[in-house]
Design a protein around this motif. Structure first.
Motif, PDB file in Angstrom:
ATOM      1  N   THR A  26      -0.596  55.995   1.753  1.00 39.42           N
ATOM      2  CA  THR A  26       0.561  56.639   2.381  1.00 39.42           C
ATOM      3  C   THR A  26       0.866  55.974   3.719  1.00 39.42           C
ATOM      4  OG1 THR A  26       0.049  58.755   1.333  1.00 39.42           O
ATOM      5  CG2 THR A  26       1.496  58.809   3.251  1.00 39.42           C
ATOM      6  N   LEU A  27      -0.165  55.720   4.512  1.00 34.85           N
ATOM      7  CA  LEU A  27       0.034  55.095   5.816  1.00 34.85           C
ATOM      8  C   LEU A  27       0.520  53.654   5.667  1.00 34.85           C
ATOM      9  CD1 LEU A  27      -3.103  56.447   7.698  1.00 34.85           C
ATOM     10  CD2 LEU A  27      -0.729  57.189   7.966  1.00 34.85           C
ATOM     11  N   ARG A  30       4.173  53.697   5.245  1.00 34.29           N
ATOM     12  CA  ARG A  30       4.905  54.092   6.448  1.00 34.29           C
ATOM     13  C   ARG A  30       4.840  53.047   7.560  1.00 34.29           C
ATOM     14  NH1 ARG A  30       3.206  60.435   7.552  1.00 34.29           N
ATOM     15  NH2 ARG A  30       3.875  61.305   5.551  1.00 34.29           N
ATOM     16  N   THR A  35       6.746  50.571  13.899  1.00 36.58           N
ATOM     17  CA  THR A  35       5.837  51.721  13.834  1.00 36.58           C
ATOM     18  C   THR A  35       4.771  51.593  14.917  1.00 36.58           C
ATOM     19  OG1 THR A  35       6.140  51.932  11.438  1.00 36.58           O
ATOM     20  CG2 THR A  35       4.206  52.991  12.390  1.00 36.58           C
ATOM     21  N   ASP A  39       1.423  56.603  16.270  1.00 38.59           N
ATOM     22  CA  ASP A  39       2.039  57.407  15.213  1.00 38.59           C
ATOM     23  C   ASP A  39       1.181  57.373  13.950  1.00 38.59           C
ATOM     24  OD1 ASP A  39       4.265  58.283  16.650  1.00 38.59           O
ATOM     25  OD2 ASP A  39       5.418  56.482  16.163  1.00 38.59           O
ATOM     26  N   ILE A  40       0.634  56.194  13.633  1.00 42.13           N
ATOM     27  CA  ILE A  40      -0.261  56.097  12.476  1.00 42.13           C
ATOM     28  C   ILE A  40      -1.458  57.019  12.658  1.00 42.13           C
ATOM     29  CG2 ILE A  40      -1.786  54.545  11.183  1.00 42.13           C
ATOM     30  CD1 ILE A  40       0.162  52.275  11.832  1.00 42.13           C
ATOM     31  N   ARG A  42      -1.570  59.726  14.479  1.00 40.58           N
ATOM     32  CA  ARG A  42      -1.092  61.120  14.383  1.00 40.58           C
ATOM     33  C   ARG A  42      -0.878  61.509  12.926  1.00 40.58           C
ATOM     34  NH1 ARG A  42       4.038  62.868  14.021  1.00 40.58           N
ATOM     35  NH2 ARG A  42       4.866  60.851  14.723  1.00 40.58           N
ATOM     36  N   TRP A  43      -0.295  60.621  12.132  1.00 33.41           N
ATOM     37  CA  TRP A  43      -0.074  60.919  10.712  1.00 33.41           C
ATOM     38  C   TRP A  43      -1.414  61.107   9.994  1.00 33.41           C
ATOM     39  CZ3 TRP A  43       3.618  56.153  10.343  1.00 33.41           C
ATOM     40  CH2 TRP A  43       4.856  56.489  10.909  1.00 33.41           C
ATOM     41  N   GLU A  46      -2.739  64.542  10.784  1.00 28.63           N
ATOM     42  CA  GLU A  46      -2.003  65.587  10.079  1.00 28.63           C
ATOM     43  C   GLU A  46      -2.450  65.695   8.626  1.00 28.63           C
ATOM     44  OE1 GLU A  46       2.023  64.377  10.690  1.00 28.63           O
ATOM     45  OE2 GLU A  46       2.136  65.203  12.733  1.00 28.63           O
ATOM     46  N   MET A  47      -2.631  64.562   7.946  1.00 28.07           N
ATOM     47  CA  MET A  47      -3.024  64.589   6.533  1.00 28.07           C
ATOM     48  C   MET A  47      -4.467  65.047   6.358  1.00 28.07           C
ATOM     49  SD  MET A  47      -1.046  61.363   4.754  1.00 28.07           S
ATOM     50  CE  MET A  47      -1.165  60.205   6.107  1.00 28.07           C
TER      51      MET A  47
END
Length: 256
Positions: A26-27, A30, A35, A39-40, A42-43, A46-47
């Motif tokens: 997923t990363l 994205r 990017t 942010d990577i 943080r994502w 979250e996951m």
């Protein structure tokens, strides 16, 4: 400590591994030019939280790092190869990015890494280096099974990397994994066949071939964590967690 998992824990290891594989893919999807590494991170957080899992990194404070890592994923760009600490950096087209992630779910950890080129600009030398680590990983996995020895895996990995022309560093390599992220046995990325610990069903191993284009020497970044090539050359790193079974080796860190 060398840990042998029972069938219940092996089922949990499959869940952890599938989650790691899913998050990494997923990363990767994205991660485009622009990017930010933060942010990577943080994502990833979250996951991990959404899945009810725990980060193996955020509070990790081994002797080779400066204090707790403080982030949820390792992001290594270009000359960085291991333990890349995320920082305020927007990715550029053509960057070589490695994402390395370990999480624990149900009390069992899994660990994996992928390297890829960001954006549409392709570098043949970088692609060849990534391919070499992927082929080395496949060779190591093919050599794994009950009765095989750690040296068999190390030899298989090292043969591919050496034949591709890359120097091999043995300070960091693969490792056992289970209720904690880093366990014995150590799995160097080169070695002699027939030597070392004999593999048993229920053993989990994280195999991780990594190379630097023209050196085997590492330097530590000012952040106290990120390891870079001493010459500033590009690097690549590929990793899977596998389970030793009665029939061979099962790759755990792939999305379902």
């Amino acid at each position: 400590m060398i840990e042998i998992l029972n069938p219940t824990l092996l089922t949990r290891a499959r869940d952890s591994g599938a989650l790691v594989g899913h998050i990494l893919q997923t990363l990767k999807g994205r991660s485009t030019a622009g990017t930010n590494l933060l942010d990577i991170d943080r994502w990833a957080k979250e996951m991990i939280v959404e899945a009810g899992a725990q980060s193996c990194y955020v509070d990790y404070a081994p002797s080779f790092g400066r204090g707790p890592f403080g982030h949820y994923i390792c992001t290594a760009v270009n000359d960085a190869v291991l333990h890349g600490r995320p920082y305020d950096y927007p990715l550029a087209d053509g960057d070589l990015l490695t994402l390395d992630l370990a999480v624990s779910k149900g009390g069992v950890a899994a660990d994996a890494a992928i390297s890829f080129i960001v954006g549409g600009t392709q570098h043949p030398e970088s692609i060849a280096m990534i391919d070499a680590t992927e082929r080395a990983l496949a060779a190591g996995i093919a050599a794994a099974g009950p009765g095989a020895r750690i040296g068999d895996l190390s030899h298989a990995i090292g043969t591919v990397l050496s034949e591709a022309g890359y120097p091999i560093n043995t300070e960091f390599g693969g490792h056992g994994i289970g209720s904690t992220m880093h366990q014995d046995p150590h799995v160097p990325n080169t070695g002699r066949p027939g030597r070392g610990y004999k593999l048993r069903p229920g053993l989990l191993l994280a195999l991780e071939p990594w190379v630097m284009a023209d050196t085997a020497e590492l330097v530590t970044d000012a952040d106290g964590w990120t390891l870079r090539s001493a010459t500033g050359c590009r690097t690549a790193h590929t990793e899977h967690t596998i389970a030793i079974t009665d029939d061979g080796a099962e790759i755990l860190t792939v999305p379902r």
